[in-house]
Motif scaffolding. Structure first.
Motif, short mmCIF file in Angstrom:
data_model
loop_
_atom_site.label_atom_id
_atom_site.label_comp_id
_atom_site.label_asym_id
_atom_site.label_seq_id
_atom_site.Cartn_x
_atom_site.Cartn_y
_atom_site.Cartn_z
N SER A 83 0.80 -1.22 0.00
CA SER A 83 0.00 0.00 0.00
C SER A 83 0.84 1.27 0.00
O SER A 83 0.37 2.33 -0.43
CB SER A 83 -0.94 0.00 1.22
OG SER A 83 -0.19 -0.07 2.43
N ASP A 84 2.10 1.19 0.47
CA ASP A 84 2.97 2.37 0.47
C ASP A 84 3.72 2.54 -0.84
O ASP A 84 4.58 3.42 -0.97
CB ASP A 84 3.95 2.31 1.64
CG ASP A 84 4.91 1.12 1.54
OD1 ASP A 84 4.78 0.32 0.59
OD2 ASP A 84 5.78 0.99 2.43
N GLY A 347 1.49 -7.38 2.38
CA GLY A 347 1.89 -6.52 3.49
C GLY A 347 0.76 -6.03 4.36
O GLY A 347 0.90 -5.03 5.06
N ARG A 348 -0.36 -6.74 4.34
CA ARG A 348 -1.51 -6.30 5.14
C ARG A 348 -1.41 -6.77 6.58
O ARG A 348 -2.08 -6.24 7.46
CB ARG A 348 -2.80 -6.80 4.49
CG ARG A 348 -3.06 -6.18 3.11
CD ARG A 348 -4.45 -6.49 2.59
NE ARG A 348 -4.61 -7.86 2.15
CZ ARG A 348 -4.66 -8.24 0.88
NH1 ARG A 348 -4.53 -7.34 -0.09
NH2 ARG A 348 -4.82 -9.51 0.55
N ILE A 349 -0.59 -7.80 6.83
CA ILE A 349 -0.29 -8.25 8.18
C ILE A 349 1.21 -8.46 8.29
O ILE A 349 1.92 -8.52 7.28
CB ILE A 349 -1.04 -9.55 8.56
CG1 ILE A 349 -0.62 -10.70 7.64
CG2 ILE A 349 -2.55 -9.34 8.53
CD1 ILE A 349 -1.23 -12.05 8.05
N TRP A 355 9.67 -14.02 5.17
CA TRP A 355 9.50 -14.50 3.80
C TRP A 355 9.63 -13.40 2.75
O TRP A 355 10.05 -13.66 1.63
CB TRP A 355 8.14 -15.16 3.64
CG TRP A 355 8.04 -16.51 4.28
CD1 TRP A 355 9.07 -17.35 4.57
CD2 TRP A 355 6.84 -17.21 4.64
NE1 TRP A 355 8.59 -18.52 5.11
CE2 TRP A 355 7.22 -18.46 5.16
CE3 TRP A 355 5.49 -16.90 4.57
CZ2 TRP A 355 6.30 -19.40 5.61
CZ3 TRP A 355 4.55 -17.82 5.02
CH2 TRP A 355 4.96 -19.07 5.54
N MET A 356 9.27 -12.17 3.11
CA MET A 356 9.20 -11.10 2.12
C MET A 356 10.56 -10.39 1.98
O MET A 356 11.25 -10.16 2.97
CB MET A 356 8.13 -10.09 2.49
CG MET A 356 6.73 -10.67 2.72
SD MET A 356 6.08 -11.55 1.27
CE MET A 356 5.95 -10.22 0.06
N GLN A 357 10.92 -10.08 0.73
CA GLN A 357 12.14 -9.32 0.45
C GLN A 357 11.79 -8.07 -0.35
O GLN A 357 11.18 -8.16 -1.41
CB GLN A 357 13.12 -10.18 -0.37
CG GLN A 357 13.74 -11.33 0.38
CD GLN A 357 14.86 -11.97 -0.42
OE1 GLN A 357 15.41 -11.36 -1.34
NE2 GLN A 357 15.22 -13.19 -0.06
N GLN A 358 12.15 -6.91 0.20
CA GLN A 358 11.84 -5.66 -0.49
C GLN A 358 12.76 -5.46 -1.68
O GLN A 358 13.97 -5.66 -1.58
CB GLN A 358 11.94 -4.46 0.46
CG GLN A 358 11.47 -3.16 -0.18
CD GLN A 358 11.34 -2.02 0.81
OE1 GLN A 358 11.64 -2.18 2.00
NE2 GLN A 358 10.88 -0.88 0.35
#
Length: 360
Positions: A83-84, A347-349, A355-358
Motif C-alpha cells: 500500500s505504500d 503486506g496487510r499483516i 518470507w518477504m524481500q523488499q
C-alpha cells in the motif's frame, strides 16, 4: 564469481498509458514487461554474461538440443506492490533452491541461488513500474533454463541459456475464488517413480495436457493424478498440490515422494496452518481415503494450491463411476488460509516468517 545483472545504460520503457492499459485487464501471462534478465553457461566458461536487456525474441537454431530432448526447467514467483508503493518478492530463495534441484534432475548446470535471486530482484527493480497495485494483482516472474547447444545427440547440452521474463497478472479468478470440479485420472499418469515429478520441467506439464482435455470434456477444471505404480495413492493435480481438511482440523497433504513437486505455496500453507487452528500433516493419502472421507464427512474441505491461483477450493471429484461432492458452503478454513497468505504477501499483516524481500 557471482553474476551481476546490472541495469542497462539506456533502458527503454513503454509509456505509462500503455502500462495502465495493461493493468486494466492483465489476464494471466498475456503481456510482458520491457526487459528480461539473461545469462549463459558453457562447459568451457561456466556461468557468464549476466545482464538485463530489452525483452526480445530468443534466436536459436533448429538443431538446438532443447527442441529435440526437452532439457529445460522453469520457475514461477511473484512480486507484490504494498500500500505504500514499495515492491516485494515472496520467498525467492525457496524458488532458487527448487530451481537448483530441478537443474540437477535434468542434467543442467546448477545456477547458484545467489545469482537466481539477484536476477529476479534486478528485473523486478528495473521493471517495478509494471507491478500493478490493484486488488490481488501482481507481477509474475518466470525464470527458465534450457539447453542451447546445436547438437543432435542424447547427452547433456554443453551450452545453456538462462533467462527471466515478467508479466503483470490479475487475480487468477476474475470473478473471485470459485470452487471447481476435478476429474480423477487413473488411465494416465503424470510421472513415474524415478522420473521427473519433483522437478519443475515442461515435460511434466506436457504429459498432463491430454488428461486435462479429457477432464474438460467431463465438465471439470483440472485433473487429479494417482501414482503410476499402484494407481492407489493421491499425488497432485496437473500443476497444483492437493490439500484436505479433516473433521478433526488436520491439514493433510500427500508427502513428498519424488513424484510430487515441492510447491512453495504448499510449504507456506503447512507453516502457517497452526496460526489458523490447523494441524499440518504430510503423509501418504490413498484415493479410497479421500472418496470415502468425502462421503462420510471425515473430510470437510478439499483444495489445490500453487503460485498462480494461491488456493482453489474443490467442490467435487468425478470419475467415470461416481461423483464425490463437498458442501463448500460449510467450508470454514480454505478461504481464511488463502486470505492469510495473501495478507502476508501484500503486506496487510506482519510477516513473522521473514518470507518477504523488499525490491524497491
Amino acid at each position: 564469481m557471482a553474476l551481476s545483472f546490472d541495469f542497462p545504460d539506456n533502458p527503454s520503457f513503454l509509456g505509462d498509458d500503455v502500462i495502465e492499459g495493461v493493468w486494466a485487464d492483465p489476464g494471466f501471462g498475456q503481456y510482458f514487461t520491457d526487459h528480461m534478465a539473461v545469462a549463459k553457461w558453457s562447459l568451457e566458461e561456466g556461468w557468464h554474461g549476466g545482464r538485463l536487456t530489452d525483452y526480445a525474441q530468443v534466436s536459436m537454431e533448429p538443431a538446438s538440443a532443447v527442441y529435440h530432448y526437452a532439457q529445460e526447467i522453469f520457475e514461477g514467483l511473484k512480486a507484490y506492490r504494498h500500500s505504500d508503493g514499495s515492491v516485494w518478492l515472496f520467498r525467492p530463495e525457496a524458488n532458487a533452491k527448487r530451481f537448483e534441484n530441478s537443474a540437477r534432475r535434468l542434467a543442467l548446470p546448477v545456477l547458484p541461488a545467489e545469482d537466481f535471486v539477484t536476477s529476479v530482484r534486478q528485473l523486478a527493480a528495473l521493471d517495478a513500474r509494471w507491478v500493478p497495485g490493484g486488488a490481488e494483482q501482481s507481477l509474475y516472474l518466470r525464470p527458465f533454463m534450457m539447453a542451447a547447444e546445436n547438437f543432435l545427440g542424447v547427452r547433456p547440452a554443453q551450452s545453456v541459456l538462462y533467462a527471466v521474463i515478467a508479466s503483470p497478472v490479475g487475480s487468477y479468478f476474475s470473478g473471485g475464488v470459485a470452487p471447481v470440479d476435478i476429474w480423477l485420472s487413473t488411465q494416465y499418469s503424470r510421472v513415474a517413480p524415478g522420473g521427473t515429478g519433483s522437478a519443475k520441467c515442461g515435460g511434466n506439464y506436457a504429459a498432463s495436457l491430454l488428461p486435462q482435455e479429457l477432464a474438460y470434456q467431463q465438465g471439470c477444471s483440472q485433473v487429479l493424478f494417482v501414482d503410476a505404480a499402484e494407481k492407489r495413492w493421491i499425488e497432485e493435480l496437473g500443476g497444483m498440490n492437493l490439500f484436505m481438511i479433516t473433521a478433526d482440523d488436520e491439514l493433510v497433504t500427500p508427502e513428498l515422494n519424488g513424484n510430487i513437486l515441492p510447491g512453495v505455496t504448499r510449504d507456506s500453507l503447512l507453516t502457517v496452518a497452526p496460526e489458523l487452528g490447523l494441524k499440518p500433516v504430510e503423509r501418504q493419502v490413498s484415493l479410497e481415503e479421500v472418496t470415502s472421507g468425502i462421503t462420510s464427512g471425515a473430510i470437510r474441505e478439499l483444495f489445490a494450491c500453487g503460485t498462480a491461483a494461491v488456493i482453489t477450493p474443490i467442490r467435487s471429484l468425478k470419475s467415470p463411476d461416481a461423483e464425490y461432492v463437498i458442501d463448500v458452503d460449510k467450508a470454514t478454513h480454505t478461504i481464511p488460509l488463502c486470505n492469510h497468505l495473501l495478507d502476508i504477501q501484500y503486506g496487510r499483516i506482519a510477516d513473522t516468517h521473514g518470507w518477504m524481500q523488499q525490491v524497491v
